[in-house]
Design a protein around this motif. Structure first.
Motif, PDB file in Angstrom:
ATOM      1  N   PRO A 104     -20.341  99.304 -47.397  1.00  9.32           N
ATOM      2  CA  PRO A 104     -20.132  98.766 -48.750  1.00  9.32           C
ATOM      3  C   PRO A 104     -18.714  98.226 -48.923  1.00  9.32           C
ATOM      4  O   PRO A 104     -17.765  98.718 -48.314  1.00  9.32           O
ATOM      5  CB  PRO A 104     -20.355  99.989 -49.652  1.00  9.32           C
ATOM      6  N   ALA A 105     -18.583  97.211 -49.770  1.00  6.40           N
ATOM      7  CA  ALA A 105     -17.284  96.567 -49.999  1.00  6.40           C
ATOM      8  C   ALA A 105     -16.229  97.576 -50.447  1.00  6.40           C
ATOM      9  O   ALA A 105     -15.069  97.499 -50.038  1.00  6.40           O
ATOM     10  CB  ALA A 105     -17.426  95.456 -51.030  1.00  6.40           C
ATOM     11  N   ALA A 106     -16.623  98.519 -51.293  1.00  4.73           N
ATOM     12  CA  ALA A 106     -15.668  99.522 -51.785  1.00  4.73           C
ATOM     13  C   ALA A 106     -15.113 100.353 -50.637  1.00  4.73           C
ATOM     14  O   ALA A 106     -13.954 100.780 -50.651  1.00  4.73           O
ATOM     15  CB  ALA A 106     -16.339 100.415 -52.822  1.00  4.73           C
ATOM     16  N   GLU A 107     -15.929 100.553 -49.602  1.00  7.08           N
ATOM     17  CA  GLU A 107     -15.498 101.328 -48.440  1.00  7.08           C
ATOM     18  C   GLU A 107     -14.410 100.587 -47.661  1.00  7.08           C
ATOM     19  O   GLU A 107     -13.465 101.195 -47.169  1.00  7.08           O
ATOM     20  CB  GLU A 107     -16.709 101.580 -47.537  1.00  7.08           C
ATOM     21  N   LEU A 108     -14.548  99.269 -47.559  1.00  5.48           N
ATOM     22  CA  LEU A 108     -13.538  98.484 -46.854  1.00  5.48           C
ATOM     23  C   LEU A 108     -12.206  98.515 -47.604  1.00  5.48           C
ATOM     24  O   LEU A 108     -11.153  98.727 -47.011  1.00  5.48           O
ATOM     25  CB  LEU A 108     -14.004  97.044 -46.672  1.00  5.48           C
ATOM     26  N   ALA A 109     -12.265  98.329 -48.919  1.00  8.46           N
ATOM     27  CA  ALA A 109     -11.032  98.380 -49.722  1.00  8.46           C
ATOM     28  C   ALA A 109     -10.390  99.765 -49.612  1.00  8.46           C
ATOM     29  O   ALA A 109      -9.163  99.877 -49.478  1.00  8.46           O
ATOM     30  CB  ALA A 109     -11.337  98.042 -51.174  1.00  8.46           C
ATOM     31  N   ALA A 110     -11.220 100.810 -49.639  1.00  6.90           N
ATOM     32  CA  ALA A 110     -10.691 102.175 -49.502  1.00  6.90           C
ATOM     33  C   ALA A 110     -10.065 102.377 -48.125  1.00  6.90           C
ATOM     34  O   ALA A 110      -9.020 103.026 -47.994  1.00  6.90           O
ATOM     35  CB  ALA A 110     -11.804 103.195 -49.736  1.00  6.90           C
ATOM     36  N   ALA A 111     -10.678 101.790 -47.094  1.00 10.80           N
ATOM     37  CA  ALA A 111     -10.131 101.903 -45.739  1.00 10.80           C
ATOM     38  C   ALA A 111      -8.759 101.234 -45.659  1.00 10.80           C
ATOM     39  O   ALA A 111      -7.835 101.776 -45.057  1.00 10.80           O
ATOM     40  CB  ALA A 111     -11.090 101.269 -44.735  1.00 10.80           C
ATOM     41  N   VAL A 112      -8.619 100.067 -46.282  1.00 15.19           N
ATOM     42  CA  VAL A 112      -7.324  99.368 -46.295  1.00 15.19           C
ATOM     43  C   VAL A 112      -6.268 100.249 -46.964  1.00 15.19           C
ATOM     44  O   VAL A 112      -5.157 100.410 -46.451  1.00 15.19           O
ATOM     45  CB  VAL A 112      -7.441  97.999 -47.009  1.00 15.19           C
ATOM     46  N   ARG A 113      -6.621 100.842 -48.090  1.00 14.45           N
ATOM     47  CA  ARG A 113      -5.662 101.705 -48.809  1.00 14.45           C
ATOM     48  C   ARG A 113      -5.295 102.938 -47.988  1.00 14.45           C
ATOM     49  O   ARG A 113      -4.126 103.333 -47.927  1.00 14.45           O
ATOM     50  CB  ARG A 113      -6.257 102.140 -50.152  1.00 14.45           C
ATOM     51  N   ARG A 114      -6.291 103.556 -47.367  1.00 18.31           N
ATOM     52  CA  ARG A 114      -6.040 104.775 -46.585  1.00 18.31           C
ATOM     53  C   ARG A 114      -5.184 104.485 -45.354  1.00 18.31           C
ATOM     54  O   ARG A 114      -4.280 105.250 -45.021  1.00 18.31           O
ATOM     55  CB  ARG A 114      -7.368 105.419 -46.198  1.00 18.31           C
ATOM     56  N   VAL A 115      -5.465 103.366 -44.683  1.00 19.33           N
ATOM     57  CA  VAL A 115      -4.667 102.980 -43.523  1.00 19.33           C
ATOM     58  C   VAL A 115      -3.229 102.698 -43.953  1.00 19.33           C
ATOM     59  O   VAL A 115      -2.279 103.094 -43.287  1.00 19.33           O
ATOM     60  CB  VAL A 115      -5.314 101.758 -42.818  1.00 19.33           C
ATOM     61  N   MET A 116      -3.078 102.044 -45.090  1.00 23.39           N
ATOM     62  CA  MET A 116      -1.747 101.757 -45.623  1.00 23.39           C
ATOM     63  C   MET A 116      -0.994 103.056 -45.932  1.00 23.39           C
ATOM     64  O   MET A 116       0.231 103.113 -45.795  1.00 23.39           O
ATOM     65  CB  MET A 116      -1.879 100.887 -46.883  1.00 23.39           C
ATOM     66  N   ALA A 117      -1.742 104.087 -46.305  1.00 26.49           N
ATOM     67  CA  ALA A 117      -1.129 105.385 -46.607  1.00 26.49           C
ATOM     68  C   ALA A 117      -0.862 106.212 -45.347  1.00 26.49           C
ATOM     69  O   ALA A 117      -0.406 107.345 -45.432  1.00 26.49           O
ATOM     70  CB  ALA A 117      -2.032 106.168 -47.558  1.00 26.49           C
ATOM     71  N   GLY A 118      -1.162 105.632 -44.179  1.00 27.40           N
ATOM     72  CA  GLY A 118      -0.876 106.323 -42.924  1.00 27.40           C
ATOM     73  C   GLY A 118      -2.033 107.095 -42.334  1.00 27.40           C
ATOM     74  O   GLY A 118      -1.879 107.776 -41.320  1.00 27.40           O
ATOM     75  N   GLU A 119      -3.200 106.999 -42.944  1.00 24.99           N
ATOM     76  CA  GLU A 119      -4.366 107.712 -42.419  1.00 24.99           C
ATOM     77  C   GLU A 119      -5.063 106.879 -41.352  1.00 24.99           C
ATOM     78  O   GLU A 119      -4.859 105.673 -41.249  1.00 24.99           O
ATOM     79  CB  GLU A 119      -5.375 107.997 -43.539  1.00 24.99           C
ATOM     80  N   ARG A 120      -5.924 107.552 -40.594  1.00 27.09           N
ATOM     81  CA  ARG A 120      -6.801 106.868 -39.641  1.00 27.09           C
ATOM     82  C   ARG A 120      -8.205 106.909 -40.232  1.00 27.09           C
ATOM     83  O   ARG A 120      -8.658 107.958 -40.668  1.00 27.09           O
ATOM     84  CB  ARG A 120      -6.763 107.576 -38.297  1.00 27.09           C
ATOM     85  N   VAL A 121      -8.878 105.760 -40.247  1.00 25.31           N
ATOM     86  CA  VAL A 121     -10.191 105.645 -40.874  1.00 25.31           C
ATOM     87  C   VAL A 121     -11.214 105.198 -39.833  1.00 25.31           C
ATOM     88  O   VAL A 121     -11.042 104.149 -39.211  1.00 25.31           O
ATOM     89  CB  VAL A 121     -10.161 104.612 -42.028  1.00 25.31           C
ATOM     90  N   VAL A 122     -12.254 106.009 -39.658  1.00 26.94           N
ATOM     91  CA  VAL A 122     -13.298 105.697 -38.684  1.00 26.94           C
ATOM     92  C   VAL A 122     -14.660 105.927 -39.324  1.00 26.94           C
ATOM     93  O   VAL A 122     -14.865 106.941 -40.000  1.00 26.94           O
ATOM     94  CB  VAL A 122     -13.156 106.588 -37.422  1.00 26.94           C
ATOM     95  N   ASP A 123     -15.570 104.976 -39.098  1.00 26.30           N
ATOM     96  CA  ASP A 123     -16.940 105.131 -39.568  1.00 26.30           C
ATOM     97  C   ASP A 123     -17.487 106.457 -39.026  1.00 26.30           C
ATOM     98  O   ASP A 123     -17.503 106.675 -37.816  1.00 26.30           O
ATOM     99  CB  ASP A 123     -17.789 103.952 -39.061  1.00 26.30           C
ATOM    100  N   PRO A 124     -17.911 107.393 -39.911  1.00 28.09           N
ATOM    101  CA  PRO A 124     -18.291 108.727 -39.455  1.00 28.09           C
ATOM    102  C   PRO A 124     -19.486 108.756 -38.498  1.00 28.09           C
ATOM    103  O   PRO A 124     -19.488 109.511 -37.526  1.00 28.09           O
ATOM    104  CB  PRO A 124     -18.608 109.497 -40.737  1.00 28.09           C
ATOM    105  N   LYS A 125     -20.493 107.932 -38.740  1.00 25.69           N
ATOM    106  CA  LYS A 125     -21.664 107.925 -37.843  1.00 25.69           C
ATOM    107  C   LYS A 125     -21.265 107.460 -36.455  1.00 25.69           C
ATOM    108  O   LYS A 125     -21.712 107.998 -35.448  1.00 25.69           O
ATOM    109  CB  LYS A 125     -22.754 107.002 -38.401  1.00 25.69           C
TER     110      LYS A 125
END
Length: 198
Positions: A104-125
């Motif tokens: 979902p589009a909201a997931e991509l925007a959230a991923a951008v924000r989380r990566v910017m905050a220094g987190e690592r974001v990976v599709d869980p499945k």
């Protein structure tokens, strides 16, 4: 504002991602490119905070670009190809995130924000699948030979293109077939591609 560069060779996808992210109040798409070999110059010119990369692009692959941008800018791989081997290779290349395009589009925007905050974001499945499949058993040279074999090239053609002897090519093919559990080289290529090892 989080400044984002989008690199995808499909115009419709690139434009769609830009339009969706453009709706976010804290994200600004500062550049769009269609080729992997255009990304580095665009990063130097536009100074994005986050770069969204497709994997399969002309010029350079997203994985090659991610390696070159490691330590320069945060990278999120956004791809149709949710293959476990690609995930592992992306993380090894320094990518901070890996999202499949059907998210979902909201997931991509959230991923951008989380990566910017220094987190690592990976599709869980995909993360679970990557753990199950494991790392690629193929050597770099076996991958080279399988790539050259894709499309039905003869052993002689592969040997010429990779500057190897025909016997060496046969050995690499045999080893790759065994490691992938395939019955022949075409199946070995298909298995390696489907797992993201090539």
């Amino acid at each position: 504002m989080i400044r984002v560069l989008i690199a995808d060779d499909q115009d419709l996808v690139r434009g769609g991602l830009a339009a969706l992210l453009g709706l976010e109040p804290d994200i600004e798409v500062v550049a769009e490119v269609a080729r992997g070999d255009e990304v580095l110059a665009s990063v130097a010119a536009c100074h994005p905070d986050v770069v969204l990369l497709d994997i399969e692009m002309p010029g350079l692959s997203g994985l090659e670009v991610a390696e070159r941008l490691n330590g320069v800018v945060r990278v999120v791989i956004v791809t149709t190809f949710g293959r476990p081997g690609y995930l592992r290779r992306a993380l090894d290349a320094g990518a901070a995130g890996f999202v499949v395009k059907d998210a979902p589009a909201a997931e991509l925007a959230a991923a951008v924000r989380r990566v910017m905050a220094g987190e690592r974001v990976v599709d869980p499945k995909l993360a679970v699948t990557a753990l199950t499949v494991g790392a690629s058993p193929l050597t770099v040279r076996e991958c080279d030979v399988l790539r050259a074999a894709d499309g039905g090239a003869s052993v002689a053609d592969i040997a010429r293109s990779l500057f190897l002897t025909e016997g060496t090519v046969r050995n690499y093919l045999s080893s790759a077939i065994g490691k992938t559990g395939a019955r022949n080289r075409a199946e070995a290529v298909s298995t390696a591609r489907s797992r993201g090892w090539l």
